[in-house]
Design a protein around this motif. Structure first.
Motif, PDB file in Angstrom:
ATOM      1  N   ASP A 115      19.680  16.076  48.728  1.00  0.00           N
ATOM      2  CA  ASP A 115      18.612  15.879  49.499  1.00  0.00           C
ATOM      3  C   ASP A 115      19.259  16.516  50.680  1.00  0.00           C
ATOM      4  O   ASP A 115      20.012  16.034  51.476  1.00  0.00           O
ATOM      5  CB  ASP A 115      18.197  14.564  49.688  1.00  0.00           C
ATOM      6  CG  ASP A 115      17.580  13.830  48.651  1.00  0.00           C
ATOM      7  OD1 ASP A 115      16.825  14.872  47.833  1.00  0.00           O
ATOM      8  OD2 ASP A 115      17.214  12.960  48.487  1.00  0.00           O
ATOM      9  N   TYR A 122      14.716  19.747  51.730  1.00  0.00           N
ATOM     10  CA  TYR A 122      14.190  20.049  50.781  1.00  0.00           C
ATOM     11  C   TYR A 122      15.235  19.291  49.789  1.00  0.00           C
ATOM     12  O   TYR A 122      16.038  18.600  50.050  1.00  0.00           O
ATOM     13  CB  TYR A 122      14.484  21.799  50.186  1.00  0.00           C
ATOM     14  CG  TYR A 122      15.896  22.065  50.337  1.00  0.00           C
ATOM     15  CD1 TYR A 122      16.801  22.108  49.165  1.00  0.00           C
ATOM     16  CD2 TYR A 122      16.537  22.649  51.482  1.00  0.00           C
ATOM     17  CE1 TYR A 122      18.371  22.362  49.193  1.00  0.00           C
ATOM     18  CE2 TYR A 122      17.786  22.898  51.585  1.00  0.00           C
ATOM     19  CZ  TYR A 122      18.630  23.124  50.432  1.00  0.00           C
ATOM     20  OH  TYR A 122      20.145  23.346  50.459  1.00  0.00           O
ATOM     21  N   THR A 142      12.635  21.362  45.303  1.00  0.00           N
ATOM     22  CA  THR A 142      11.327  20.723  45.769  1.00  0.00           C
ATOM     23  C   THR A 142      11.330  20.657  47.206  1.00  0.00           C
ATOM     24  O   THR A 142      12.246  20.414  47.967  1.00  0.00           O
ATOM     25  CB  THR A 142      10.978  19.457  45.210  1.00  0.00           C
ATOM     26  OG1 THR A 142      11.404  19.492  43.699  1.00  0.00           O
ATOM     27  CG2 THR A 142       9.835  19.025  45.615  1.00  0.00           C
ATOM     28  N   HIS A 143      10.184  21.267  47.963  1.00  0.00           N
ATOM     29  CA  HIS A 143      10.089  21.532  49.202  1.00  0.00           C
ATOM     30  C   HIS A 143       9.487  20.047  49.780  1.00  0.00           C
ATOM     31  O   HIS A 143       8.720  19.288  49.075  1.00  0.00           O
ATOM     32  CB  HIS A 143       9.102  22.550  49.568  1.00  0.00           C
ATOM     33  CG  HIS A 143       8.944  22.732  51.104  1.00  0.00           C
ATOM     34  ND1 HIS A 143       9.977  23.460  51.674  1.00  0.00           N
ATOM     35  CD2 HIS A 143       8.094  22.574  51.896  1.00  0.00           C
ATOM     36  CE1 HIS A 143       9.758  23.519  53.214  1.00  0.00           C
ATOM     37  NE2 HIS A 143       8.575  23.108  53.221  1.00  0.00           N
ATOM     38  N   LEU A 144      10.388  19.589  50.768  1.00  0.00           N
ATOM     39  CA  LEU A 144       9.980  18.142  51.248  1.00  0.00           C
ATOM     40  C   LEU A 144       9.542  18.260  52.776  1.00  0.00           C
ATOM     41  O   LEU A 144       8.877  17.184  53.246  1.00  0.00           O
ATOM     42  CB  LEU A 144      11.223  17.336  51.353  1.00  0.00           C
ATOM     43  CG  LEU A 144      11.829  17.033  49.874  1.00  0.00           C
ATOM     44  CD1 LEU A 144      13.164  16.287  50.385  1.00  0.00           C
ATOM     45  CD2 LEU A 144      11.164  16.372  48.953  1.00  0.00           C
ATOM     46  N   SER A 145       9.683  19.325  53.502  1.00  0.00           N
ATOM     47  CA  SER A 145       9.292  19.349  54.728  1.00  0.00           C
ATOM     48  C   SER A 145       7.701  19.520  54.776  1.00  0.00           C
ATOM     49  O   SER A 145       6.934  19.983  53.980  1.00  0.00           O
ATOM     50  CB  SER A 145       9.748  20.665  55.615  1.00  0.00           C
ATOM     51  OG  SER A 145       9.267  20.941  56.716  1.00  0.00           O
ATOM     52  N   ASP A 146       7.155  18.853  55.981  1.00  0.00           N
ATOM     53  CA  ASP A 146       5.672  19.190  56.106  1.00  0.00           C
ATOM     54  C   ASP A 146       5.315  20.462  56.326  1.00  0.00           C
ATOM     55  O   ASP A 146       3.710  20.655  56.651  1.00  0.00           O
ATOM     56  CB  ASP A 146       5.107  18.034  56.851  1.00  0.00           C
ATOM     57  CG  ASP A 146       5.511  18.059  58.491  1.00  0.00           C
ATOM     58  OD1 ASP A 146       6.422  18.864  58.809  1.00  0.00           O
ATOM     59  OD2 ASP A 146       5.105  17.270  59.033  1.00  0.00           O
ATOM     60  N   ARG A 147       6.033  21.300  56.750  1.00  0.00           N
ATOM     61  CA  ARG A 147       5.822  22.837  57.089  1.00  0.00           C
ATOM     62  C   ARG A 147       6.190  23.769  55.997  1.00  0.00           C
ATOM     63  O   ARG A 147       7.446  23.471  55.701  1.00  0.00           O
ATOM     64  CB  ARG A 147       6.664  23.058  58.430  1.00  0.00           C
ATOM     65  CG  ARG A 147       6.315  22.338  59.444  1.00  0.00           C
ATOM     66  CD  ARG A 147       7.141  22.708  60.791  1.00  0.00           C
ATOM     67  NE  ARG A 147       7.070  24.204  61.120  1.00  0.00           N
ATOM     68  CZ  ARG A 147       7.787  24.606  62.005  1.00  0.00           C
ATOM     69  NH1 ARG A 147       8.656  24.001  62.634  1.00  0.00           N
ATOM     70  NH2 ARG A 147       7.624  26.125  62.244  1.00  0.00           N
ATOM     71  N   ALA A 148       5.219  24.365  55.476  1.00  0.00           N
ATOM     72  CA  ALA A 148       5.650  25.281  54.159  1.00  0.00           C
ATOM     73  C   ALA A 148       6.701  26.244  54.627  1.00  0.00           C
ATOM     74  O   ALA A 148       6.861  26.612  55.759  1.00  0.00           O
ATOM     75  CB  ALA A 148       4.401  26.019  54.065  1.00  0.00           C
ATOM     76  N   GLU A 273       4.549  24.445  49.778  1.00  0.00           N
ATOM     77  CA  GLU A 273       4.418  23.476  50.703  1.00  0.00           C
ATOM     78  C   GLU A 273       5.169  22.116  50.194  1.00  0.00           C
ATOM     79  O   GLU A 273       5.783  21.916  48.979  1.00  0.00           O
ATOM     80  CB  GLU A 273       2.564  23.154  50.304  1.00  0.00           C
ATOM     81  CG  GLU A 273       1.906  24.433  50.430  1.00  0.00           C
ATOM     82  CD  GLU A 273       1.424  24.548  51.830  1.00  0.00           C
ATOM     83  OE1 GLU A 273       1.686  23.932  52.778  1.00  0.00           O
ATOM     84  OE2 GLU A 273       0.831  25.609  52.174  1.00  0.00           O
ATOM     85  N   GLN A 274       4.769  21.120  50.985  1.00  0.00           N
ATOM     86  CA  GLN A 274       5.555  20.020  50.705  1.00  0.00           C
ATOM     87  C   GLN A 274       4.988  19.328  49.340  1.00  0.00           C
ATOM     88  O   GLN A 274       4.116  19.295  48.903  1.00  0.00           O
ATOM     89  CB  GLN A 274       5.233  18.784  51.697  1.00  0.00           C
ATOM     90  CG  GLN A 274       5.935  17.457  51.749  1.00  0.00           C
ATOM     91  CD  GLN A 274       5.634  16.496  52.962  1.00  0.00           C
ATOM     92  OE1 GLN A 274       4.347  16.232  53.149  1.00  0.00           O
ATOM     93  NE2 GLN A 274       6.423  16.004  53.422  1.00  0.00           N
ATOM     94  N   GLY A 275       6.259  19.041  48.630  1.00  0.00           N
ATOM     95  CA  GLY A 275       5.905  18.428  47.331  1.00  0.00           C
ATOM     96  C   GLY A 275       6.029  19.347  46.020  1.00  0.00           C
ATOM     97  O   GLY A 275       6.051  19.263  44.877  1.00  0.00           O
TER      98      GLY A 275
END
Length: 289
Positions: A115, A122, A142-148, A273-275
């Motif tokens: 993580d 991510y 896996t993208h975790l940020s709220d900004r793509a 995108e996030q998730g």
């Protein structure tokens, strides 16, 4: 500091992993002979604490170099800083410079996870599986940020090289590079770099990205008594690194060309995108000759 090493075995091969050193493979060897299938990493290499001295390390969330100090995302500029003492540009992402955690471990399979907050949030996962002489690696982000943000993936294995090492890896074009090792133009593959059929590696330096790869490569090691049949998915490109006069070479399955963040159309990159997730796999099948 005591380093945790994990070991996997099947009937033919033995794998050693160093989760704390960037989730890297230390060695992969033949059980009956001890022959190295990746470049051998001794205790000195391990004690440097540098994944680039080991057998293989993951490339997340990008492969190779990025110019211009960062790249554009939909919500603005993502700045990057150089992260290697040997290169002036940000290189190979951030996962190789962080310790990974063990999610699960069995005799023939290990799952590692990272993580990361750098350069954005991510989660990366690697699944290593051994069966009947086949090493399978699944790499996922896996993208975790709220900004793509734009993502790319790759693996950086080092293979032994002798005078008789031979390679087959079919591609259609190659990127030429400038002095900063950044791509300048895409051209037809010159004869000495054409691996449509198995052939010896060039004597002069190669450090270039090959395009429109079918994901298959064959590495023949007649002097060492084996060959590796390899197959990648999620990887339309490979990077070939053949340093002149050294006893190793690299063929790296990657999802995108070097500096793709600044190439037209950002080839091979994924805007997550996030998730959302992206994945690359690589399998290497050992066969005795």
């Amino acid at each position: 500091m005591t380093m945790t090493l994990l070991e996997l075995e099947d009937e033919f091969t033995h794998l050693t992993l160093a989760p704390e050193l960037g989730g890297s493979i230390v060695n992969w060897t033949v059980r009956s002979s001890g022959q190295s299938l990746l470049r051998h990493a001794d205790d000195h290499a391990l004690n440097t604490g540098l994944p680039g001295k080991l057998g293989c390390f993951p490339l997340v969330p990008w492969s190779n170099r990025i110019a211009e100090g960062g790249f554009d995302c939909p919500d603005g500029w993502q700045s990057l800083t150089p992260n290697s003492l040997t290169d002036p540009l940000p290189i190979h992402g951030s996962s190789w410079q962080q310790p990974w955690q063990v999610v699960s471990q069995a005799s023939s399979e290990v799952v590692l996870q990272l993580d990361s907050a750098t350069p954005f949030a991510y989660r990366a996962r690697q699944r290593f599986h051994l069966s009947e002489g086949r090493l399978s690696i699944e790499l996922q982000v896996t993208h975790l940020s709220d900004r793509a943000a734009w993502h790319g993936l790759g693996l950086h294995p080092y293979f032994p090289r002798t005078d008789n090492t031979r390679l087959q890896a079919k591609a259609e074009q190659v990127w030429l590079c400038n002095a900063s090792k950044l791509p300048t133009q895409q051209v037809a593959i010159p004869g000495e770099w054409n691996f449509q059929q198995t052939k010896a590696l060039p004597e002069t330096l190669v450090d270039n990205g090959f395009c429109n790869w079918d994901g298959h490569c064959l590495i023949q090691q007649p002097d060492l008594g084996y060959e590796l049949e390899c197959q990648a998915t999620g990887s339309d490109y490979y990077l070939l690194y053949c340093p002149a006069g050294l006893a190793f070479f690299c063929i790296e399955p990657v999802s995108h060309p070097v500096n793709a963040h600044h190439l037209p159309g950002r080839p091979g990159l994924r805007l997550l995108e996030q998730g959302q997730s992206a994945e690359l796999t690589f399998s290497l099948k050992y066969r005795a000759l």
